[in-house]
Design a protein around this motif. Structure first.
Motif, short mmCIF file in Angstrom:
data_model
loop_
_atom_site.label_atom_id
_atom_site.label_comp_id
_atom_site.label_asym_id
_atom_site.label_seq_id
_atom_site.Cartn_x
_atom_site.Cartn_y
_atom_site.Cartn_z
N MET A 188 46.97 29.32 42.51
CA MET A 188 46.17 28.74 43.59
C MET A 188 45.20 27.71 43.01
N ASP A 189 44.87 26.72 43.81
CA ASP A 189 43.87 25.72 43.43
C ASP A 189 42.52 26.18 43.98
N VAL A 190 41.51 26.26 43.13
CA VAL A 190 40.20 26.74 43.60
C VAL A 190 39.60 25.85 44.68
N ARG A 191 40.12 24.63 44.80
CA ARG A 191 39.56 23.73 45.81
C ARG A 191 40.10 24.02 47.20
N ARG B 18 49.63 23.35 27.95
CA ARG B 18 48.85 24.08 26.96
C ARG B 18 49.25 25.56 26.91
N TYR B 19 49.47 26.16 28.11
CA TYR B 19 49.82 27.58 28.11
C TYR B 19 51.26 27.81 27.64
N ILE B 20 52.12 26.79 27.75
CA ILE B 20 53.48 26.93 27.17
C ILE B 20 53.35 26.96 25.64
N TYR C 279 48.21 19.43 32.42
CA TYR C 279 47.60 19.66 31.10
C TYR C 279 47.59 21.15 30.77
N TRP C 280 47.16 21.97 31.76
CA TRP C 280 47.04 23.41 31.50
C TRP C 280 48.41 24.06 31.35
N ASP C 281 49.38 23.64 32.17
CA ASP C 281 50.73 24.20 32.04
C ASP C 281 51.26 23.95 30.62
N ASP D 242 33.55 33.04 37.28
CA ASP D 242 34.07 31.75 36.83
C ASP D 242 33.63 31.53 35.40
N LYS D 243 34.60 31.57 34.49
CA LYS D 243 34.27 31.31 33.08
C LYS D 243 35.03 30.05 32.67
N GLY D 244 34.36 28.92 32.80
CA GLY D 244 34.94 27.66 32.32
C GLY D 244 35.75 26.88 33.33
N VAL E 67 38.25 33.25 39.19
CA VAL E 67 38.80 31.91 39.43
C VAL E 67 39.15 31.23 38.10
N GLY E 68 40.35 30.67 38.01
CA GLY E 68 40.78 30.02 36.76
C GLY E 68 40.87 31.02 35.64
N CYS E 69 41.64 32.08 35.86
CA CYS E 69 41.69 33.20 34.90
C CYS E 69 42.33 32.80 33.58
N GLY E 70 43.22 31.78 33.59
CA GLY E 70 43.93 31.40 32.37
C GLY E 70 44.67 32.58 31.78
N ASN E 71 44.69 32.66 30.43
CA ASN E 71 45.30 33.85 29.81
C ASN E 71 44.24 34.67 29.06
N ILE F 167 43.24 34.14 39.97
CA ILE F 167 43.97 32.94 40.39
C ILE F 167 43.83 31.84 39.34
N ASP F 168 44.82 30.98 39.30
CA ASP F 168 44.77 29.82 38.40
C ASP F 168 45.70 28.75 38.95
N ILE F 169 45.38 27.51 38.64
CA ILE F 169 46.24 26.41 39.10
C ILE F 169 47.53 26.34 38.27
N SER F 170 47.51 26.94 37.09
CA SER F 170 48.67 26.88 36.20
C SER F 170 49.69 27.98 36.53
N ASP G 192 40.21 33.94 25.22
CA ASP G 192 39.04 33.86 26.09
C ASP G 192 38.17 32.66 25.69
N TRP G 193 37.91 31.81 26.64
CA TRP G 193 36.98 30.70 26.39
C TRP G 193 35.55 31.21 26.37
N TYR G 194 34.72 30.55 25.58
CA TYR G 194 33.27 30.76 25.49
C TYR G 194 32.88 32.14 24.96
C1 LIG Z 1 38.44 26.54 30.24
S1 LIG Z 1 39.81 27.43 30.91
C2 LIG Z 1 39.10 29.05 31.15
C3 LIG Z 1 40.12 30.13 31.26
C4 LIG Z 1 39.53 31.55 31.40
N1 LIG Z 1 38.67 31.65 32.56
C5 LIG Z 1 38.77 31.96 30.16
O1 LIG Z 1 37.59 32.25 30.27
O2 LIG Z 1 39.35 31.97 29.09
C6 LIG Z 1 39.85 26.79 32.59
C7 LIG Z 1 40.94 27.39 33.47
O3 LIG Z 1 40.79 26.83 34.78
C8 LIG Z 1 42.07 26.57 35.31
N2 LIG Z 1 41.92 25.51 36.32
C9 LIG Z 1 41.62 24.21 36.14
N3 LIG Z 1 41.56 23.57 37.33
C10 LIG Z 1 41.82 24.50 38.29
C11 LIG Z 1 41.91 24.46 39.71
N4 LIG Z 1 41.72 23.33 40.39
N5 LIG Z 1 42.22 25.60 40.38
C12 LIG Z 1 42.43 26.76 39.69
N6 LIG Z 1 42.36 26.86 38.35
C13 LIG Z 1 42.06 25.74 37.64
C14 LIG Z 1 42.90 26.14 34.11
O4 LIG Z 1 44.29 26.28 34.32
C15 LIG Z 1 42.35 27.08 33.02
O5 LIG Z 1 43.10 28.27 32.97
#
Ligand SMILES: C[S@@+](CC[C@H](N)C(=O)[O-])C[C@H]1O[C@@H](n2cnc3c(N)ncnc32)[C@H](O)[C@@H]1O
Length: 243
Positions: free
Chosen positions: A103-106, A22-24, A18-20, A121-123, A56-60, A78-81, A31-33
């Motif tokens: 990387m996967d945060v899990r 979306r980022y394409i 889903y995230w891949d 962690d933002k979102g 964690v989950g930096c996104g773009n 790091i981000d899963i995407s 920035d979320w939130y």
């Molecule tokens: C709501 S977005 C927030 C992005 C960014 N932190 C911001 O504030 O704009 C959630 C992010 O978490 C990442 N994400 C989701 N599941 C993840 C996982 N298991 N490991 C690492 N990143 C993950 C997504 O790819 C996405 O970039």
């Protein structure tokens, strides 16, 4: 502009595909939130500029870049995407303070214990909470965050999740976190449903169970929460002496 994962609706926020996708589609940084400018008072209060930070989950998001402009010296993003990480790694290749890894945060086993002074962690926990096996994913992620934090370090969680839904995950004794909570208005709602961010400078007094006090009036149900989870030092080791 502002988006919120405030309901899991039909999107699969827990899914890397889903995230891949979306980022394409949406290559522009977003920035979320909240933006860093709004979060700055909290970040500066709890995270020293010399701290080694894990985003964690930096996104773009622009957040990490803004933090470097504000003096932060080392941020591992790091981000899963893979799409997000490649895009951001290229964009910030000239900024030595910013590093990017898919990387996967899990499962962050590539990093040794106590690697970071702070985790932001933002979102991202919010996204996992919308995926399949959400409670398991949350406990895997938070276990990893706790393992990676140095004693005295801080996990800063910016979320739409109120204490009823987040505290059961954050307050597990195994993490040994001392938790403070702030509530801030959504962008554009400052001074309307809630006071301005500057006036949210004191933590909310929590009940014994870590919940909002029963008489607490939440003016805007769509506000954002900032949980400051401080990893406490290990207690003293008690050695039983033979008589
Ligand atoms: C709501 S977005 C927030 C992005 C960014 N932190 C911001 O504030 O704009 C959630 C992010 O978490 C990442 N994400 C989701 N599941 C993840 C996982 N298991 N490991 C690492 N990143 C993950 C997504 O790819 C996405 O970039």
């Amino acid at each position: 502009m502002f988006r919120d994962v405030s309901s899991c609706n039909s999107y699969n926020y827990g899914d890397a595909l889903y995230w891949d996708a979306r980022y394409i589609q949406e290559a522009e940084c977003f920035d979320w939130y909240q933006r860093y400018s709004a979060l700055r008072p909290f970040v500066r209060k709890y995270i020293p500029t010399s701290s080694r930070i894990l985003m964690v989950g930096c996104g773009n998001a622009v957040m990490s870049e803004d933090m470097v402009k504000d003096g932060y010296e080392e941020i591992m993003n790091i981000d899963i995407s893979t799409v997000a990480i490649e895009m951001m790694g290229r964009k910030h290749a000239h900024i030595p303070q910013l590093k990017y890894m898919q990387m996967d945060v899990r499962d962050m086993s590539l990093f040794p214990d106590d690697s970071f002074g702070s985790v932001i962690d933002k979102g991202t926990l919010d996204s996992l909470m919308c995926g399949t096996d959400a409670p398991l994913s949350a406990s895997q992620m938070l276990g990893e965050v706790s393992r990676l934090l140095k004693p005295g370090g801080v996990y800063m969680l910016i979320t739409y999740g109120d204490p009823n839904v987040r505290m059961p995950h954050l307050s597990r004794p195994v993490y040994n976190w001392k938790i403070e909570l702030y509530i801030i208005p959504r962008p554009g709602f400052e001074g309307k449903a809630m006071p301005s961010i500057e006036s949210c400078s004191e933590p909310i007094p929590l009940s014994e169970k870590g919940l909002l006090p029963p008489d607490f009036v939440l003016e805007d149900p769509d506000c954002h929460y900032i949980y400051i989870c401080k990893k406490m030092d290990e207690g003293p080791t008690i050695v039983a002496l033979n008589p």
